[in-house]
Design an enzyme around this catalytic site. Structure first.
Site, PDB file in Angstrom:
ATOM      1  CB  THR A  12      -7.728   1.195  -0.385  1.00  0.00           C
ATOM      2  OG1 THR A  12      -6.362   1.350  -0.769  1.00  0.00           O
ATOM      3  CG2 THR A  12      -7.986  -0.260  -0.087  1.00  0.00           C
ATOM      4  CB  SER A  53      -5.002   9.257  -1.436  1.00  0.00           C
ATOM      5  OG  SER A  53      -4.052   8.562  -0.685  1.00  0.00           O
TER       6      SER A  53
HETATM    7  N1  LIG Z   1      -5.676   2.497   1.974  1.00  0.00           N
HETATM    8  C1  LIG Z   1      -5.544   3.329   0.970  1.00  0.00           C
HETATM    9  O1  LIG Z   1      -6.464   4.010   0.597  1.00  0.00           O
HETATM   10  C2  LIG Z   1      -4.179   3.427   0.344  1.00  0.00           C
HETATM   11  C3  LIG Z   1      -4.152   3.785  -1.131  1.00  0.00           C
HETATM   12  N2  LIG Z   1      -2.815   3.622  -1.635  1.00  0.00           N
HETATM   13  C4  LIG Z   1      -4.581   5.239  -1.345  1.00  0.00           C
HETATM   14  O2  LIG Z   1      -4.216   6.078  -0.563  1.00  0.00           O
HETATM   15  O3  LIG Z   1      -5.230   5.510  -2.324  1.00  0.00           O
END
Ligand SMILES: NC(=O)C[C@H](N)C(=O)O
Length: 322
Positions: A12, A53
């Site tokens: 994110t 991720s």
């Molecule tokens: N806050 C984040 O980074 C969550 C995102 N879905 C990730 O892990 O890539």
């Protein structure tokens, strides 16, 4: 002048929100455009991946580990900062913490709000992570996770909230330290995670969560020929419903390494109860109790142990239980 390696992996922190409120990765990482001018710190930036991720694999973790090894052995970096999605950040942090020797600071960070959202926490966390990586007192502490003005140990930290910026917490132990406007303060020292380097990350090790009234069905469905180990998130101090424990015996009889952690958020699983399915029965049957890690980290630890060539039950048990 400190020379810090920045490895952007995505998440994110590297994403942006569109007019419909959907968040997705950018072609080029907005974090690379952040012009961080800091006295006494030179930043060398690499976009090593641009992945959400949930797309990060153990092979990606291995690539990161090898890149960091090179940075410290042959490129004279004084520290490293890794930006990463928060969903699996704790797993990459734990993998690096277990496979790399302690020494120069390695700090991981991310964001809960993407780069163009109101109140975005990305640049603030990034700057905090650089401050921690450049701090003399951050040496020999293993991999650190810095978010929301707190410093956490990779061994214990976990994501606890779906959206809140204070999502990263360290149950049972609490954070290692914090950042104020001008200072970095460590409250305590952490015991060292057992270190084992690996060159491969093969292995099929699923996680199965226990629940009230659990039958043996899920465990019975597992194909022993395709199973290298299993992690059970057991109840309470480390117990299973009786029928599930009978099915677990099939895996133990076939020599499958079985690792147990608690599904409780706080505390440590121990072989205490002697009733059918109780922890002490499971322990006597050959189940290993992973010390102070959650199931996703116990899974990584078992895969690391197997890939490092720990073969005998006592070698594996010693690694998993310490
Ligand atoms: N806050 C984040 O980074 C969550 C995102 N879905 C990730 O892990 O890539």
């Amino acid at each position: 002048m400190k020379k810090i390696l920045i490895l952007h992996t995505g998440g994110t922190i590297s994403m942006a929100e569109d007019a419909q409120g959907h968040v997705s990765p950018n072609e080029s990482n907005p974090m690379s455009a952040v012009n961080m001018q800091l006295d006494e710190v030179e930043l060398v930036t690499e976009d090593i991946f641009n992945l959400p991720s949930p797309h990060i694999t153990l092979s990606d973790m291995l690539v990161l580990k090898n890149r960091l090894k090179k940075a410290f052995l042959t490129e004279s970096f004084d520290g490293a900062v890794i930006t990463h999605g928060t969903d699996t950040l704790e797993e990459t942090a734990f993998f690096l913490d277990t496979t790399l020797e302690r020494g120069k600071p390695i700090v991981m960070t991310g964001a809960m709000r993407s780069s163009n959202e109101l109140g975005t926490d990305g640049i603030y966390n990034f700057l905090s992570a650089i401050r921690v990586a450049a701090d003399e007192h951050s040496h020999d502490r293993g991999v650190l996770v810095v978010m929301n003005d707190e410093i956490h140990s990779a061994r214990y930290v976990t994501k606890t909230h779906t959206t809140n910026v204070s999502t990263f917490q360290t149950p049972t132990h609490g954070p290692l330290g914090l950042l104020t406007k001008n200072k970095i303060i460590y409250f305590h020292n952490d015991s060292e995670n057992q270190h084992l380097d690996v060159h491969s990350v093969h292995g099929n090790v699923p996680i199965v969560k226990a629940f009230a009234g659990m039958s043996g069905q899920i465990l019975d469905l597992l194909d022993l020929d395709k199973l290298d180990g299993i992690v059970i998130e057991a109840l309470g101090a480390g117990n299973l419903p009786p029928i599930a424990s009978q099915s677990l015996q099939r895996l133990l009889d076939a020599g499958v390494p079985v690792v147990l952690v608690s599904r409780c958020f706080n505390g440590i699983a121990e072989p205490v109860y002697a009733y059918q399915g109780g922890g002490s029965q499971l322990y006597d049957a050959g189940v290993m109790f992973a010390d102070e890690v959650n199931s996703q980290k116990a899974r990584l630890k078992l895969i690391i142990g197997l890939n490092a060539g720990l073969e005998t039950p006592s070698q594996l048990r010693n690694f998993m239980e310490n």
